[in-house]
Structures are given as C-alpha cells and as structure tokens.
Design an enzyme around this catalytic site. Structure first.
Site, PDB file in Angstrom:
ATOM      1  N   GLU A 186       0.869  -1.188   0.000  1.00  0.00           N
ATOM      2  CA  GLU A 186       0.000   0.000   0.000  1.00  0.00           C
ATOM      3  C   GLU A 186       0.898   1.227   0.000  1.00  0.00           C
ATOM      4  OE1 GLU A 186      -3.378   0.354   2.849  1.00  0.00           O
ATOM      5  OE2 GLU A 186      -3.225   2.508   2.446  1.00  0.00           O
ATOM      6  N   HIS A 198      -9.017   0.549  -1.470  1.00  0.00           N
ATOM      7  CA  HIS A 198      -8.422   1.551  -0.584  1.00  0.00           C
ATOM      8  C   HIS A 198      -9.520   2.500  -0.114  1.00  0.00           C
ATOM      9  CE1 HIS A 198      -6.055   5.091   0.563  1.00  0.00           C
ATOM     10  NE2 HIS A 198      -5.068   4.250   0.770  1.00  0.00           N
ATOM     11  N   ASP A 230       1.991   1.955   3.920  1.00  0.00           N
ATOM     12  CA  ASP A 230       1.175   3.120   3.563  1.00  0.00           C
ATOM     13  C   ASP A 230       2.060   4.364   3.433  1.00  0.00           C
ATOM     14  OD1 ASP A 230      -1.010   4.606   2.779  1.00  0.00           O
ATOM     15  OD2 ASP A 230      -2.038   4.565   4.708  1.00  0.00           O
TER      16      ASP A 230
END
Ligand code: MN
Length: 321
Positions: free
Chosen positions: A6, A159, A279
C-alpha cells in the site's frame, strides 16, 4: 526483506484530486508528503530501506480519477498514470511493482485497462479508491469487470476514500472524519456489500485486499454469521459470511502497527491472508519495520506476513534476503 503493497505515489495529472481529498495537515507536512509522493528516486528508496522493504507495489494516492465526473477524462488520465508508473517500474524492476489505476466510471473500459496493465505493463493487480461517485462495486454494472478480474487472476486492493454523503452519525464530530474512523466503516462496508450481493458466489476466485488490518472485519466473523442467519429475507448466499471472509479477503498491516489486531487477523483469516504493508508516505517506515520484526508471532508466520504471502498472491518471483 519484506514486500509492501500500500505504497503510494502521485503524478502531476492527478495532483488536484489528491489535494481536494487530503486530510488537513500543516503546510510543512503537506509539502513534504507531496515531495515524497512525486519522487521515485533516492527519497523513496531510502524510506523503503528504513522500512525493510525490498519490493514496493506502487499505487496512486487516492482518490485519483474515481471522483472525476467525466468518464472519458477519467479513462484518459488513468491510462496516462499507468503508463508513467510502468516507466518507473521498468527503471527499477528490482524495487518496484505496480497496481493499475482504473476509471471505474466505465466498467468495460476499466476491465480493458486492467487487462492492458497486467498483460502489457506487467502490473500485479489494481487498486480502487472506494465508491465511484456513489456507485459501489456490488452494482450489477460491474459483473463484466469481475469476470475479467477473475480470469486475469490478480488481486484488487480496495483503498479507503471519503463517504459519498457524510453519515449522520459523523455530523458535528470532525475528529472522526477520514482515516481516524470514517474511512474504516466506509471501506469495511464496501467489502460486505460485495459479499452480501453474492459477488463471491458468482466469482469464487476473486481476491480482495483491504488495508489497515482489514478495516475491523477480522473481529466480526462470528457476529456476521450469527446475525445473517437470524435476519429473515435478503439475498441468499451459498455459505455463511465467514466462509467468504476467509476465502476472498486478504488484509494488510498498513497503518496498524499493533500486535492485538495482527494476531486477531491471523487467527480469524488464516496465516496466508495477512500481508505486511506500510502506507508510504503517510506512515512511518521505521515504526512499521520495528512492529513486524518484534510482533509476537513465530518467525515462520513473520516470513509469510512479510513477503511469502504477497509473493504467492501476486505470483512474484521470490526475492533474496
Ligand atoms: Mn493508503
């Protein structure tokens, strides 16, 4: 070394969409985030090294073209973004892989662009940012898209994105907006819409990835089974909800550096269904690395979460060290 999936970037043609959706941060933090997102060079590579990441699967920092009202514009910009990403991935094949960005306004075009991204650009799946102008992926118009995705055998990462209409429960409590809580319920609900619409009965080999340790879903299997059986009516499912959660859902550790939800996710979904992620650039790479290196799990499971599950899910070549 781990695989992370991610990990975000931005290209100039999609910056405006990002700016409009970005959580409120200080001007200095904002400028730093944009520089980190735009770069594919030393800044990103050193963050990956700090996070113990050998390979990052890169994706557009949302919402991207999904909030574009004009489908033709969205299709064109998504193709541009994918071409730009392909150039960067090919330059650093040893460190980068790609998730396709798709204009979900046009399901047939999205299926075609997914196929082009996988077959021609070498991408390993796709990421969508929640609903598309209020339309969720359980809408019947997406059946051809799911058919193509299952045939290509690549995962779809859902997402978080902002709600289409702010839920009444959140009104007047701005502290709960966006990543703090709003995106969690928005995104877990999106997955449950697919499940209860029977998408996984029609396409049993779909692989859906959710970030943030599954957006609370690994906690909910027993209750979803219990209440789905109790409520009369509704669309029939071939199996109790937990069967699809264990079969079709994969979760990443992005932005959830805590043992309790990690162990809950591993226990609820199985040790093949939890994957390390960070992330970037919204979370600290060093914190994520220390978390996974010290989590109270066996080293065999740590290897699965860190890289083996991702390599299997995306059929990546196994990487050294
Ligand atoms: Mn993210």
């Amino acid at each position: 070394m781990n695989i992370a999936l991610e990990e975000h970037f931005i290209v100039p043609c999609l910056v405006d969409y990002l700016e409009k959706a970005m959580p409120k941060v200080s001007p200095a933090a904002h400028d730093k985030l944009l520089a980190e997102l735009a770069g594919f060079g030393e800044m990103r590579i050193s963050a990956m090294d700090a996070g113990g990441v050998s390979l990052a699967v890169l994706s557009i920092s949302g919402p991207g073209v999904q909030v574009e009202p004009d489908a033709a514009v969205a299709i064109k910009l998504a193709q541009q973004a994918n071409d730009l990403l392909a150039t960067e991935v090919h330059r650093r094949r040893d460190r980068y892989a790609g998730f396709a960005h798709l204009a979900m306004q046009d399901p047939a075009a999205a299926a075609d662009e997914l196929e082009r991204s996988v077959r021609d650009l070498g991408f390993v799946g796709a990421m969508v940012n929640g609903h598309t102008n209020g339309i969720y992926l359980d809408d019947p118009r997406y059946e051809p898209f799911w058919e193509r995705m299952q045939a290509l055998d690549v995962p779809l990462y859902i997402h978080p994105a902002d709600s289409y209409v702010l839920p009444y429960a959140l009104k007047g409590c701005d502290e709960l907006l966006k990543p703090t809580w709003e995106w969690t319920t928005e995104t877990s609900t999106h997955f449950l819409r697919l499940l209860f619409a029977g998408v996984f009965d029609r396409y049993p080999r779909l692989k859906i990835i959710l970030g943030h340790m599954g957006e609370t879903l690994p906690f909910m299997l027993w209750r979803l089974d219990s209440r789905a059986a109790f409520i009369y009516g509704g669309r029939p499912l071939a199996q109790p909800p937990s069967v699809y959660l264990k079969r079709n859902l994969y979760v990443t550790t992005s932005g959830q550096c805590s043992d309790v939800p990690l162990i809950a996710a591993l226990t609820a979904l199985g040790e093949d269904h939890v994957l390390f992620s960070i992330d970037y650039p919204y979370e600290d790479s060093g914190v994520a690395r220390r978390f996974i290196e010290t989590a109270r799990i066996s080293n065999a499971v740590r290897d699965k979460v860190g890289r083996l599950n991702a390599a299997g899910l995306m059929r990546l070549p196994r990487r050294r060290g």
